[in-house]
Design a protein around this motif. Structure first.
Motif, PDB file in Angstrom:
ATOM      1  N   CYS A   1      14.718  28.256  23.759  1.00 56.27           N
ATOM      2  CA  CYS A   1      14.989  27.067  22.688  1.00 56.27           C
ATOM      3  C   CYS A   1      15.378  26.027  23.690  1.00 56.27           C
ATOM      4  O   CYS A   1      16.405  26.128  24.205  1.00 56.27           O
ATOM      5  CB  CYS A   1      15.862  27.170  21.560  1.00 56.27           C
ATOM      6  SG  CYS A   1      16.039  25.681  20.712  1.00 56.27           S
TER       7      CYS A   1
ATOM      8  N   TYR B   1      11.061  25.491  20.185  1.00 56.87           N
ATOM      9  CA  TYR B   1      10.859  26.874  20.629  1.00 56.87           C
ATOM     10  C   TYR B   1       9.708  27.223  21.600  1.00 56.87           C
ATOM     11  O   TYR B   1       8.589  26.739  20.895  1.00 56.87           O
ATOM     12  CB  TYR B   1      10.917  27.630  19.152  1.00 56.87           C
ATOM     13  CG  TYR B   1      12.315  27.793  18.692  1.00 56.87           C
ATOM     14  CD1 TYR B   1      12.958  28.937  18.661  1.00 56.87           C
ATOM     15  CD2 TYR B   1      12.679  26.606  17.972  1.00 56.87           C
ATOM     16  CE1 TYR B   1      14.328  28.804  18.057  1.00 56.87           C
ATOM     17  CE2 TYR B   1      14.156  26.716  17.364  1.00 56.87           C
ATOM     18  CZ  TYR B   1      14.979  27.759  17.427  1.00 56.87           C
ATOM     19  OH  TYR B   1      16.140  27.865  16.933  1.00 56.87           O
TER      20      TYR B   1
ATOM     21  N   TRP C   1      16.721  21.840  24.148  1.00 61.01           N
ATOM     22  CA  TRP C   1      17.086  21.058  23.457  1.00 61.01           C
ATOM     23  C   TRP C   1      16.248  19.840  23.594  1.00 61.01           C
ATOM     24  O   TRP C   1      16.061  19.185  22.506  1.00 61.01           O
ATOM     25  CB  TRP C   1      18.715  20.792  23.693  1.00 61.01           C
ATOM     26  CG  TRP C   1      19.304  19.551  23.228  1.00 61.01           C
ATOM     27  CD1 TRP C   1      19.581  18.325  23.589  1.00 61.01           C
ATOM     28  CD2 TRP C   1      20.037  19.996  21.895  1.00 61.01           C
ATOM     29  NE1 TRP C   1      19.979  17.461  22.396  1.00 61.01           N
ATOM     30  CE2 TRP C   1      20.396  18.486  21.551  1.00 61.01           C
ATOM     31  CE3 TRP C   1      20.064  20.852  20.887  1.00 61.01           C
ATOM     32  CZ2 TRP C   1      21.044  18.209  20.229  1.00 61.01           C
ATOM     33  CZ3 TRP C   1      20.641  20.786  19.729  1.00 61.01           C
ATOM     34  CH2 TRP C   1      21.230  19.252  19.469  1.00 61.01           C
TER      35      TRP C   1
ATOM     36  N   THR D   1      19.023  24.835  27.631  1.00 54.85           N
ATOM     37  CA  THR D   1      17.997  25.922  27.156  1.00 54.85           C
ATOM     38  C   THR D   1      18.997  27.084  26.699  1.00 54.85           C
ATOM     39  O   THR D   1      19.808  27.525  27.369  1.00 54.85           O
ATOM     40  CB  THR D   1      16.918  26.317  28.112  1.00 54.85           C
ATOM     41  OG1 THR D   1      16.307  25.196  28.666  1.00 54.85           O
ATOM     42  CG2 THR D   1      15.965  27.353  27.527  1.00 54.85           C
TER      43      THR D   1
ATOM     44  N   GLU E   1      12.539  34.576  23.777  1.00 48.03           N
ATOM     45  CA  GLU E   1      12.265  33.583  23.169  1.00 48.03           C
ATOM     46  C   GLU E   1      12.930  32.420  24.006  1.00 48.03           C
ATOM     47  O   GLU E   1      14.083  32.781  24.395  1.00 48.03           O
ATOM     48  CB  GLU E   1      12.465  33.555  21.827  1.00 48.03           C
ATOM     49  CG  GLU E   1      12.047  32.113  20.934  1.00 48.03           C
ATOM     50  CD  GLU E   1      12.435  32.429  19.561  1.00 48.03           C
ATOM     51  OE1 GLU E   1      12.432  31.828  18.681  1.00 48.03           O
ATOM     52  OE2 GLU E   1      11.844  33.566  19.236  1.00 48.03           O
TER      53      GLU E   1
ATOM     54  N   GLN F   1      12.207  17.994  18.381  1.00 52.65           N
ATOM     55  CA  GLN F   1      13.064  18.936  18.089  1.00 52.65           C
ATOM     56  C   GLN F   1      12.810  19.568  16.455  1.00 52.65           C
ATOM     57  O   GLN F   1      12.651  18.734  15.674  1.00 52.65           O
ATOM     58  CB  GLN F   1      14.671  18.587  18.165  1.00 52.65           C
ATOM     59  CG  GLN F   1      15.136  18.396  19.310  1.00 52.65           C
ATOM     60  CD  GLN F   1      16.656  18.215  19.202  1.00 52.65           C
ATOM     61  OE1 GLN F   1      17.081  17.712  18.026  1.00 52.65           O
ATOM     62  NE2 GLN F   1      17.523  18.642  20.071  1.00 52.65           N
TER      63      GLN F   1
ATOM     64  N   HIS G   1       3.640  27.582  23.411  1.00 51.77           N
ATOM     65  CA  HIS G   1       4.089  27.041  22.228  1.00 51.77           C
ATOM     66  C   HIS G   1       2.951  27.246  21.320  1.00 51.77           C
ATOM     67  O   HIS G   1       1.963  26.508  21.512  1.00 51.77           O
ATOM     68  CB  HIS G   1       4.870  25.674  21.993  1.00 51.77           C
ATOM     69  CG  HIS G   1       5.193  25.085  20.632  1.00 51.77           C
ATOM     70  ND1 HIS G   1       6.145  25.097  20.148  1.00 51.77           N
ATOM     71  CD2 HIS G   1       4.430  24.419  19.893  1.00 51.77           C
ATOM     72  CE1 HIS G   1       6.525  24.830  18.851  1.00 51.77           C
ATOM     73  NE2 HIS G   1       5.297  24.368  18.709  1.00 51.77           N
TER      74      HIS G   1
END
Length: 148
Positions: free
Chosen positions: A120, A49, A122, A102, A118, A38, A21
């Motif tokens: 993401c 992310y 949660w 995810t 990428e 988040q 990250h």
């Protein structure tokens, strides 16, 4: 823990992966002290992310000087993963409501300008911080978004 060779970049699947990250030095200190939070939104909606690609994470945050960038190396328990591989995917921003932990954008699918993968995640509690590292330099000849 998986995370050493992602040349094929297969979909993450209910395992633990090393991810990265990119952030500012100040934000990195806050994250290391208090954990991830988040984001309010983004391409995949709310979440944290990350990428398994260190070069991708090393570019963030965009439009910040290199001296102010740092990358957090983490381990993520991805849980149930959904593939979001095109713009306007029906679950692009609602994947968590559909039971996924995810969302994963595969490389070179047209979702991300750099063409790099990428993720993401949660729930920030799925992310364990390992350490802060220096960003990896973008190869010579590549633009801000990772392509020539």
């Amino acid at each position: 823990v998986k995370g050493t060779d992602f040349s094929s970049y297969q979909k993450p699947n209910s395992e633990r992966y090393v991810m990265y990250h990119g952030t500012t030095r100040k934000n990195a200190q806050s994250i290391m002290a208090s954990g991830f939070r988040q984001s309010a939104g983004g391409m995949l909606g709310r979440g944290v992310y990350l990428s398994r690609d260190l070069q991708k994470a090393s570019r963030y945050p965009l439009n910040y000087p290199d001296w102010d960038k740092v990358v957090l190396k983490v381990v993520v328990n991805v849980g149930e993963v959904v593939v979001i591989n095109y713009q306007h995917h029906p679950l692009q921003k609602t994947w968590h409501d559909a039971g996924y932990d995810t969302a994963w954008v595969p490389p070179n699918c047209g979702m991300v300008r750099s063409g790099l993968e990428e993720n993401c995640v949660w729930d920030p509690n799925r992310i364990q911080i390992i350490k802060a590292i220096e960003p990896q330099p973008v190869p010579h000849g590549y633009g801000a978004y990772g392509y020539k």
